[in-house]
Design an enzyme around this catalytic site. Structure first.
Site, PDB file in Angstrom:
ATOM      1  N   CYS A 189       0.804  -1.227   0.000  1.00  0.00           N
ATOM      2  CA  CYS A 189       0.000   0.000   0.000  1.00  0.00           C
ATOM      3  C   CYS A 189       0.830   1.266   0.000  1.00  0.00           C
ATOM      4  O   CYS A 189       0.719   2.107  -0.903  1.00  0.00           O
ATOM      5  CB  CYS A 189      -0.915   0.003   1.230  1.00  0.00           C
ATOM      6  SG  CYS A 189      -1.971  -1.455   1.380  1.00  0.00           S
TER       7      CYS A 189
ATOM      8  N   HIS B  67      -2.636   6.375   4.517  1.00  0.00           N
ATOM      9  CA  HIS B  67      -1.549   5.407   4.719  1.00  0.00           C
ATOM     10  C   HIS B  67      -0.181   5.916   4.245  1.00  0.00           C
ATOM     11  O   HIS B  67       0.617   5.170   3.681  1.00  0.00           O
ATOM     12  CB  HIS B  67      -1.874   4.071   4.035  1.00  0.00           C
ATOM     13  CG  HIS B  67      -1.162   2.917   4.674  1.00  0.00           C
ATOM     14  ND1 HIS B  67      -1.183   1.640   4.153  1.00  0.00           N
ATOM     15  CD2 HIS B  67      -0.397   2.856   5.794  1.00  0.00           C
ATOM     16  CE1 HIS B  67      -0.479   0.837   4.922  1.00  0.00           C
ATOM     17  NE2 HIS B  67      -0.004   1.554   5.930  1.00  0.00           N
TER      18      HIS B  67
END
Length: 633
Positions: free
Chosen positions: A149, A205
């Site tokens: 990610c 993130h």
């Protein structure tokens, strides 16, 4: 695009005036005055002589001829617009020749969606909206992302490889005092400079230990979503480990208490539609970054979406497919809003995954090798397409080499931004490749170099004196792909057909293969499933690609992967995840200080476990050989 049709004002100015019609009123007027004066002169005062009458008529005739000449010149002047007329033409016809507003950009990023997790690749996934948008736009079938990610998001938002941001290793975990380097200019910041209104909805993130790391400090006017890597779809609780949990849903820089209870894909879609409904499409161009949590775990789709897949035997795959259908529905609602509120005709919609799928939780990368977290094709080759009325050559499949870092310069180019200040980018402007079918400017991709991820089987000698093959690295140059160190779990995992599958078997697959190898070479164009290792047959190609790794490594900055900070505990911050380091605190230097979870953890020895493992590996090897015999579709 500039209009080729002149405006009404332009037509009025350039239209020739017929001389015959324009002179008739003037002739009538002059003769009227002539006869009127002659009449008055005869009535009020008799002419003293015939000579005076002739002189009077000659003066009147001269006056009429002079007027005729002036009128004729004026008519000719109207046929040739002079400088004053051009200025009028520019003022009144500005809308026809004014540069068109930069396009509205909608970037939709899904989480953990595999190569085989979209309708046009799969037989068991239903995604009619995504399929239709892709078929009407350009499907990207040679498109690459990063295996995790944080790396994919960092390269999207900076246009730089991980080795140039210090994020080469793993992901940014909730308790780590780390984030995307604040001195790097991001894509939304550059779009703001170009006059865009920028909004982010969904998963960030990219670190949040300081306020300067938050999305609203990195170029987004608004933010609504989560800061960590994984949250519950309804409660928005996020855990780092099993014991340390906190609430993670934020509105701007504040915690969005009381907004939980609604499925996140629906909640985020609702926010995007609200942005579109309240923004004037003709005032400022719009950039929306929708980073969906789906189809990441936990697998918790609403029951009504599971029902269409009720005949699917594998339960995780059934739930996963339902989550893809929810994403499809979300994209349908967003594109409908684009049309409804007047954005569509001047918009670019980009759909992309952030990395490969995790088969253990229902995803599929078949027929590619590997999965999320690996540098095999299953981990880095992603699903993506571009849909836009602005594309010149639509309804086609592109096999041009494109990487996620290419979106940074590509979108700035669409925005009309000055690219002179972005000289250190690793991405390329690929809009001509997407829109016109031109050859991609990209010839190679550095997948990554992670100096913290090493294995003990490699050496510099095996790297022909050019590279330490202990180091995890991967690069593609042209048709060739080279991997060194530990590329990750490398089995070919077929589509889910069994009702369930023991997780311990998947973990054993991660240990399968020849542990003594530390270097692999594949011709990806001819062998996209990576079944035929050519490292022993083509040492010349191996040396060339090792030299490219060495070249890139000389440009790398130190890895930033600091240890956890106890002050990040949500219980110390009101029960929610958020910044815990004050802006006034000095930055600690973590260069050269690395942390690896569990490296000192003691493991219990088990003789029976070794015997059990032996037989499972033996059966696994037989099954893998059978799977490897399949052909690329």
């Amino acid at each position: 695009m500039r209009s080729t049709q002149p405006s009404d004002a332009t037509s009025r100015i350039l239209q020739p005036v017929p001389l015959q019609n324009s002179l008739i009123p003037l002739l009538d007027l002059n003769f009227f005055f002539f006869f009127l004066l002659n009449y008055n002169f005869g009535c009020r005062k008799q002419m003293s002589s015939l000579v005076e009458l002739k002189l009077f008529r000659m003066r009147m005739a001269s006056f009429v001829l002079t007027t005729l000449c002036l009128q004729t010149c004026a008519s000719w002047r109207r046929l040739r617009p002079n400088r004053v007329d051009v200025e009028l033409f520019r003022d009144e016809g500005a809308q026809a020749f004014k540069r068109k507003q930069p396009p509205h950009i909608i970037f939709i990023l899904t989480d953990d969606q595999g190569f085989n997790d979209i309708g046009y690749h799969s037989t068991d996934i239903r995604s009619p909206t995504l399929d239709k948008l892709a078929s009407e736009g350009v499907r990207l079938e040679n498109y690459y992302v990063q295996p995790l990610c944080t790396p994919s998001r960092s390269q999207l938002i900076t246009g730089r490889y991980q080795i140039h941001t210090g994020l080469q290793h793993s992901i940014i975990r909730p308790r780590q005092p780390s984030c995307l380097p604040v001195d790097m200019v991001t894509l939304p910041q550059r779009l703001q400079e170009a006059g865009y209104s920028t909004h982010m909805v969904g998963k960030w993130h990219l670190g949040f230990y300081r306020k300067n790391c938050l999305p609203t400090r990195r170029g987004f006017h608004t933010f609504f979503g989560s800061l960590t890597g994984s949250v519950d779809y309804y409660t928005y609780g996020s855990c780092d480990g099993k014991a340390l949990c906190g609430f993670d849903l934020h509105e701007g820089e504040s915690v969005a208490w009381g907004r939980g209870g609604k499925y996140s894909t629906h909640l985020y879609t609702q926010r995007v539609r609200k942005i579109l409904a309240t923004h004037d499409s003709s005032s400022k161009p719009l950039f929306i970054f929708l980073a969906l949590q789906a189809v990441h775990t936990p697998l918790k789709p609403p029951k009504e979406y599971i029902y269409p897949y009720r005949r699917m035997g594998n339960v995780p795959r059934r739930k996963y497919a339902a989550m893809v259908s929810i994403v499809d529905e979300a994209v349908r609602n967003i594109t409908y809003a684009l049309r409804k509120y007047g954005f569509y005709r001047n918009s670019v919609v980009i759909f992309s995954t952030d990395n490969g799928a995790q088969p253990l939780t229902g995803g599929s990368n078949w027929p590619l090798r590997g999965c999320k977290g690996t540098y095999w094709e299953g981990g880095v080759r992603g699903v993506a397409f571009v849909h836009s009325p602005l594309i010149r050559h639509r309804r086609r499949v592109s096999r041009a080499l494109i990487h996620i870092s290419d979106w940074y310069p590509t979108l700035l180019g669409l925005a009309g931004s000055n690219m002179s200040q972005d000289q250190e980018l690793d991405g390329f402007d690929v809009w001509p490749t997407i829109s016109e079918g031109k050859e991609s400017p990209r010839f190679e991709i550095l997948h990554n170099i992670d100096p913290l991820h090493r294995r003990s089987q490699g050496s510099i000698k095996e790297g022909h004196g050019l590279w330490d093959t202990n180091v995890q690295a991967a690069i593609r140059v042209g048709d060739w792909k080279l991997l060194t160190g530990d590329p990750g779990h490398g089995d070919w995992i077929p589509p889910h057909v069994l009702t369930n599958f023991p997780s311990s078997w998947w973990n054993l697959e991660r240990q399968s293969g020849d542990k003594r190898k530390s270097i692999w070479l594949y011709n990806i164009t001819g062998d996209p499933c990576e079944r035929h290792d050519l490292a022993g047959q083509r040492p010349d190609i191996v040396k060339e690609l090792l030299a490219r790794l060495a070249f890139y490594n000389r440009t790398a900055i130190p890895v930033r992967y600091p240890p956890d900070d106890a002050r990040a505990d949500p219980n110390l911050n009101g029960g929610a995840w958020g910044p815990w380091v004050g802006d006034e605190e000095e930055e600690e230097n973590w260069d050269g200080i690395y942390y690896k979870r569990g490296k000192n953890r003691k493991r219990k020895k088990c003789r029976l476990c070794k015997i059990h493992s032996f037989f499972k590996k033996f059966n696994l090897k037989i099954m893998s050989n059978q799977i490897a015999g399949a052909d690329w579709p």
